[in-house]
Design a protein around this motif. Structure first.
Motif, short mmCIF file in Angstrom:
data_model
loop_
_atom_site.label_atom_id
_atom_site.label_comp_id
_atom_site.label_asym_id
_atom_site.label_seq_id
_atom_site.Cartn_x
_atom_site.Cartn_y
_atom_site.Cartn_z
N GLU A 38 0.83 -1.20 0.00
CA GLU A 38 0.00 0.00 0.00
C GLU A 38 0.87 1.26 0.00
OE1 GLU A 38 -0.51 -2.63 2.03
OE2 GLU A 38 -2.42 -3.36 1.23
N LEU A 39 2.00 1.21 0.71
CA LEU A 39 2.93 2.34 0.72
C LEU A 39 3.50 2.55 -0.68
CD1 LEU A 39 4.51 4.54 2.19
CD2 LEU A 39 6.21 2.80 2.78
N ILE A 40 3.85 1.47 -1.37
CA ILE A 40 4.33 1.59 -2.74
C ILE A 40 3.29 2.30 -3.60
CG2 ILE A 40 4.83 0.25 -4.85
CD1 ILE A 40 6.25 -1.80 -3.00
N ARG A 41 2.04 1.87 -3.48
CA ARG A 41 0.97 2.48 -4.27
C ARG A 41 0.82 3.96 -3.95
NH1 ARG A 41 -3.78 -0.13 -2.60
NH2 ARG A 41 -3.73 1.40 -0.94
N ASP A 42 0.81 4.31 -2.66
CA ASP A 42 0.62 5.70 -2.25
C ASP A 42 1.77 6.59 -2.73
OD1 ASP A 42 -1.69 4.85 -1.02
OD2 ASP A 42 -0.86 4.93 1.03
N LEU A 43 3.00 6.12 -2.59
CA LEU A 43 4.15 6.91 -3.01
C LEU A 43 4.19 7.07 -4.53
CD1 LEU A 43 6.89 5.51 -0.59
CD2 LEU A 43 5.59 7.65 -0.37
N ALA A 44 3.82 6.02 -5.24
CA ALA A 44 3.77 6.10 -6.70
C ALA A 44 2.70 7.10 -7.15
CB ALA A 44 3.51 4.73 -7.31
N LEU A 45 1.57 7.12 -6.46
CA LEU A 45 0.51 8.08 -6.80
C LEU A 45 0.93 9.52 -6.52
CD1 LEU A 45 -2.66 6.16 -5.54
CD2 LEU A 45 -2.03 6.66 -7.92
N LYS A 46 1.88 9.70 -5.60
CA LYS A 46 2.39 11.04 -5.30
C LYS A 46 3.48 11.47 -6.28
CE LYS A 46 1.30 10.90 -0.40
NZ LYS A 46 1.79 10.90 0.97
N GLY A 47 3.83 10.60 -7.21
CA GLY A 47 4.76 10.98 -8.27
C GLY A 47 6.16 10.40 -8.20
N ALA A 48 6.45 9.59 -7.20
CA ALA A 48 7.79 9.00 -7.11
C ALA A 48 7.89 7.73 -7.93
CB ALA A 48 8.12 8.69 -5.65
N SER A 49 9.08 7.48 -8.45
CA SER A 49 9.38 6.17 -9.03
C SER A 49 9.76 5.29 -7.85
CB SER A 49 10.55 6.27 -10.00
OG SER A 49 10.20 7.04 -11.12
N VAL A 50 8.97 4.27 -7.59
CA VAL A 50 9.18 3.43 -6.41
C VAL A 50 9.83 2.12 -6.83
CG1 VAL A 50 8.08 2.31 -4.43
CG2 VAL A 50 7.14 4.46 -5.32
N ILE A 51 10.88 1.77 -6.11
CA ILE A 51 11.58 0.51 -6.35
C ILE A 51 11.42 -0.35 -5.10
CG2 ILE A 51 13.79 -0.59 -6.84
CD1 ILE A 51 14.63 2.08 -8.18
N ALA A 52 10.87 -1.53 -5.27
CA ALA A 52 10.72 -2.47 -4.16
C ALA A 52 12.03 -3.22 -3.99
CB ALA A 52 9.59 -3.45 -4.45
N VAL A 53 12.45 -3.36 -2.74
CA VAL A 53 13.65 -4.15 -2.45
C VAL A 53 13.29 -5.21 -1.42
CG1 VAL A 53 15.33 -2.38 -3.07
CG2 VAL A 53 14.48 -2.49 -0.75
N SER A 54 13.95 -6.36 -1.54
CA SER A 54 13.66 -7.48 -0.65
C SER A 54 14.95 -8.15 -0.24
CB SER A 54 12.76 -8.48 -1.38
OG SER A 54 12.60 -9.64 -0.62
N GLU A 55 15.02 -8.56 1.01
CA GLU A 55 16.21 -9.24 1.49
C GLU A 55 16.28 -10.67 0.97
OE1 GLU A 55 17.54 -10.40 5.86
OE2 GLU A 55 17.68 -8.25 5.44
N ARG A 56 15.16 -11.27 0.72
CA ARG A 56 15.14 -12.65 0.23
C ARG A 56 14.31 -12.75 -1.05
NH1 ARG A 56 12.50 -12.11 5.04
NH2 ARG A 56 10.29 -12.50 5.02
N ARG A 57 14.56 -13.80 -1.76
CA ARG A 57 13.85 -14.04 -3.02
C ARG A 57 12.43 -14.50 -2.70
NH1 ARG A 57 14.96 -14.21 -8.15
NH2 ARG A 57 14.14 -15.77 -9.54
N VAL A 58 11.46 -13.78 -3.19
CA VAL A 58 10.06 -14.10 -2.96
C VAL A 58 9.40 -14.30 -4.33
CG1 VAL A 58 7.88 -13.29 -1.99
CG2 VAL A 58 10.04 -12.68 -0.86
#
Length: 101
Positions: A38-58
């Motif tokens: 949801e944070l990714i969605r909200d930040l993207a809607l505010k105009g940022a290019s959002v990159i998700a990062v993960s410690e493990r492979r999901v």
């Protein structure tokens, strides 16, 4: 390119930083908060290019993050080659700023 970084510990802090600083790229660690998508969605809607990062492979994380508005998904690494790849990707999706000479 130049990179300025700020760290937000939670969703509220991330939203405050977005409002006061307006970064062009935001990295979201999808394992730090339960509402990361949801944070990714909200930040993207505010105009940022959002990159998700993960410690493990999901499995299917990249596909899910992209469906929420992320522009990319990377696995966290301390390998210099991986870091260079991520930095290059950040530069490629960052909003250009005028340079002064």
């Amino acid at each position: 390119f130049a990179i300025d970084c700020k760290l937000a510990q939670d969703e509220e802090e991330a939203n405050k930083e977005m409002e006061s600083w307006a970064p062009s790229v935001v990295l979201v660690d999808v394992h730090l908060i339960s509402t990361a998508l949801e944070l990714i969605r909200d930040l993207a809607l505010k105009g940022a290019s959002v990159i998700a990062v993960s410690e493990r492979r999901v499995p299917q994380l990249a596909e899910t993050a992209l469906s929420y508005g992320a522009v990319g998904c990377f696995r966290k690494s301390d390998n210099p080659d991986d870091i260079e790849l991520l930095m290059g990707y950040i530069a490629s999706v960052a909003e250009s700023t005028p340079s002064s000479h």
